[in-house]
Write an enzyme that holds these catalytic residues in place. Structure first.
Site, PDB file in Angstrom:
ATOM      1  CD  GLU A 112      -2.260   1.232   2.945  1.00  0.00           C
ATOM      2  OE1 GLU A 112      -2.500   0.161   3.528  1.00  0.00           O
ATOM      3  OE2 GLU A 112      -2.528   2.343   3.456  1.00  0.00           O
ATOM      4  NE  ARG A 153      -0.545   7.766   5.867  1.00  0.00           N
ATOM      5  CZ  ARG A 153      -0.460   6.816   6.762  1.00  0.00           C
ATOM      6  NH1 ARG A 153       0.545   6.805   7.605  1.00  0.00           N
ATOM      7  NH2 ARG A 153      -1.363   5.888   6.820  1.00  0.00           N
ATOM      8  CE  LYS A 161      -5.655   1.156   7.567  1.00  0.00           C
ATOM      9  NZ  LYS A 161      -4.584   1.698   6.726  1.00  0.00           N
TER      10      LYS A 161
HETATM   11  C1  3PG Z   1      -1.695   3.043   8.585  1.00  0.00           C
HETATM   12  O1  3PG Z   1      -2.047   4.068   8.097  1.00  0.00           O
HETATM   13  O2  3PG Z   1      -2.162   1.976   8.188  1.00  0.00           O
HETATM   14  C2  3PG Z   1      -0.810   3.113   9.784  1.00  0.00           C
HETATM   15  O3  3PG Z   1      -0.029   4.245   9.793  1.00  0.00           O
HETATM   16  C3  3PG Z   1       0.035   1.918   9.980  1.00  0.00           C
HETATM   17  O4  3PG Z   1       0.145   1.769  11.335  1.00  0.00           O
HETATM   18  P1  3PG Z   1       1.533   1.329  11.984  1.00  0.00           P
HETATM   19  O5  3PG Z   1       2.525   2.418  11.611  1.00  0.00           O
HETATM   20  O6  3PG Z   1       1.284   1.253  13.464  1.00  0.00           O
HETATM   21  O7  3PG Z   1       1.917   0.019  11.380  1.00  0.00           O
END
Ligand code: 3PG
Length: 218
Positions: free
Chosen positions: A47, A51, A135
């Site tokens: 993914e 950002r 999700k």
């Molecule tokens: C996301 O957007 O899916 C999260 O930032 C991922 O979360 P993590 O950094 O705790 O893995």
């Protein structure tokens, strides 16, 4: 594609992948080497989050230069983001949450899409728009596996990709839940390793994770 077949395509993709690395790419030149490092470690589905200013170009670079990568776009926050993702020719879109507008646009789009949910009401909205694969975000912070199990009671058709607070230590525990098809997270592409172009380190971590998940599922 019907709403059901779109969701089934995505569910199958995620079930096969087991882990979905969440990529936040700051420098365009890191995109292809990072994707290559993940693929070399057995992690093909990824993914790319919207950002950073280079996110769209980074996804384009991966699609063009790393044919074995299966690319989706994450952090889709509105219908415009969804349209931009679809125009890139990616395999899926994913969001940390959902708005009524985004759910409507995603239901009308041919792009397989997973909205983000953290509560029963959010899950009900997603289901009402035909999204039974979602999700669960932020997974650990929203109550972890106990919360997921509680949601499974009233919503037996729902399937999840928990993300947020998941790493090498707990990925297998989440994946043992019958309604968890895959887990997502940033742990497979640590910012420090990307910054220092430690591609071998990223490949090694992917290999270790995939091996431990295989062992855990036996
Ligand atoms: C996301 O957007 O899916 C999260 O930032 C991922 O979360 P993590 O950094 O705790 O893995």
């Amino acid at each position: 594609m019907t709403a059901t077949s779109k969701q089934e395509k995505l569910a199958t993709l995620f079930r096969q992948a087991r882990v979905i690395p969440v990529l936040t790419i700051e420098r365009l030149e890191d995109a292809a080497p990072l994707a290559r490092a993940l693929v070399a470690g057995g992690v093909h589905t990824m993914e790319v989050t919207l950002r950073t200013p280079v996110a769209i170009d980074a996804a384009k670079a991966i699609i063009a230069e790393v044919p074995d990568a299966i690319v989706g776009i994450g952090t889709i926050l509105n219908a415009d983001d969804l349209a931009r993702a679809h125009a890139l020719g990616v395999q899926f879109g994913i969001s940390p949450g959902a708005t009524p507008d985004l759910l409507k646009a995603a239901a009308a789009s041919a792009l397989p899409f997973a909205p983000g949910i953290a509560t029963a009401s959010e899950l009900m909205q997603a289901l009402a728009h035909g999204f039974d694969f979602v999700k669960f975000f932020p997974a650990e912070q929203s109550g972890g596996i106990k919360a997921l199990r509680a949601l499974a009671g009233p919503f037996p058709s729902a399937r999840f990709c928990p993300t947020g607070g998941i790493g090498e230590a707990n990925a297998a525990i989440w994946l043992a839940e019958p309604n968890v098809l895959a887990v997502g997270g940033s742990w497979l592409c640590p910012a420090d390793d990307v910054r220092s172009s430690n591609w071998a380190g990223i490949t090694a971590m992917c290999e270790r994770t995939m091996k431990s998940l295989k062992a855990a599922s036996r």
